[in-house]
Design a protein around this motif. Structure first.
Motif, PDB file in Angstrom:
ATOM      1  N   TYR A  15      58.869  -1.974 -25.582  1.00 37.84           N
ATOM      2  CA  TYR A  15      58.136  -0.869 -26.013  1.00 37.84           C
ATOM      3  C   TYR A  15      58.143  -1.305 -27.648  1.00 37.84           C
ATOM      4  O   TYR A  15      58.721  -1.097 -27.981  1.00 37.84           O
ATOM      5  N   TRP A  17      55.962   0.675 -31.430  1.00 38.06           N
ATOM      6  CA  TRP A  17      55.769   1.153 -31.692  1.00 38.06           C
ATOM      7  C   TRP A  17      55.298   1.296 -32.717  1.00 38.06           C
ATOM      8  O   TRP A  17      55.600   0.300 -33.949  1.00 38.06           O
ATOM      9  N   ILE A  75      52.342   1.745 -28.439  1.00 36.77           N
ATOM     10  CA  ILE A  75      52.180   2.899 -28.527  1.00 36.77           C
ATOM     11  C   ILE A  75      51.417   3.719 -29.969  1.00 36.77           C
ATOM     12  O   ILE A  75      52.080   2.970 -30.772  1.00 36.77           O
ATOM     13  N   GLY A  77      52.206   5.743 -32.785  1.00 38.22           N
ATOM     14  CA  GLY A  77      52.941   6.592 -33.086  1.00 38.22           C
ATOM     15  C   GLY A  77      53.084   7.333 -34.034  1.00 38.22           C
ATOM     16  O   GLY A  77      54.047   8.038 -34.877  1.00 38.22           O
TER      17      GLY A  77
END
Length: 161
Positions: A15, A17, A75, A77
């Protein structure tokens, strides 16, 4: 792709960021790797009373994408976290032409290049390596040569063995 699903997908999904350019990164990465696509994308709400989210309106809250068959999440972020060389992704290459192609697409920070490692324009580190690296690293002369290289040169390493 639904969040947390994906049929035969691996249980572990990297994942990523990003500060505020996840959409640009996903579009770029999926153009570089074959067998790639952008799946589900969810955005921060346009109207929010949360002050810390106002700058994120319209940015990616969650996205899933596939790079050469590997699922990833992403994401936007904000600036709290950035990529470091402590995490990198290995691209195993069949031949020098493939190494050259991925290196050209992913290496954007010359001062970060070493031993087949490079950093892309989003700050993510990659290792662009020959699939037969083990056979090219059998003797000290090959290992020493690799340590001096930026982009891996298969012919040079093979010639030393």
């Amino acid at each position: 792709m639904a969040i947390g699903t994906g049929g035969a997908a691996a249980r572990i999904m990297p994942y990523l960021w990003f500060t505020d350019n996840a959409r640009e990164a996903l579009e770029y990465y999926t153009s570089v790797f074959p067998n790639s696509s952008i799946g589900e994308v969810q955005y921060y709400p346009e109207a929010t009373s949360e002050e810390h989210l106002r700058d994120m309106q319209g940015k990616i809250l969650h996205a899933e994408f596939v790079l050469d068959g590997q699922r990833f999440g992403a994401i936007d972020g904000g600036p709290a976290f950035t990529f470091t060389e402590a995490v990198s992704f290995v691209v195993w290459c069949a031949d020098q032409a493939e190494i050259d192609r991925y290196w050209s697409a992913l290496s954007h920070v010359p001062e970060s290049e070493a031993c087949g490692w490079c950093k892309d324009r989003f700050g993510l580190s990659w290792q662009i390596l020959p699939a037969d690296l083990g056979s090219l690293m059998r003797i000290p002369a090959q290992q020493s040569a690799l340590m001096r290289m930026k982009k891996i040169d298969i012919a040079e390493l093979a010639g030393l063995g």
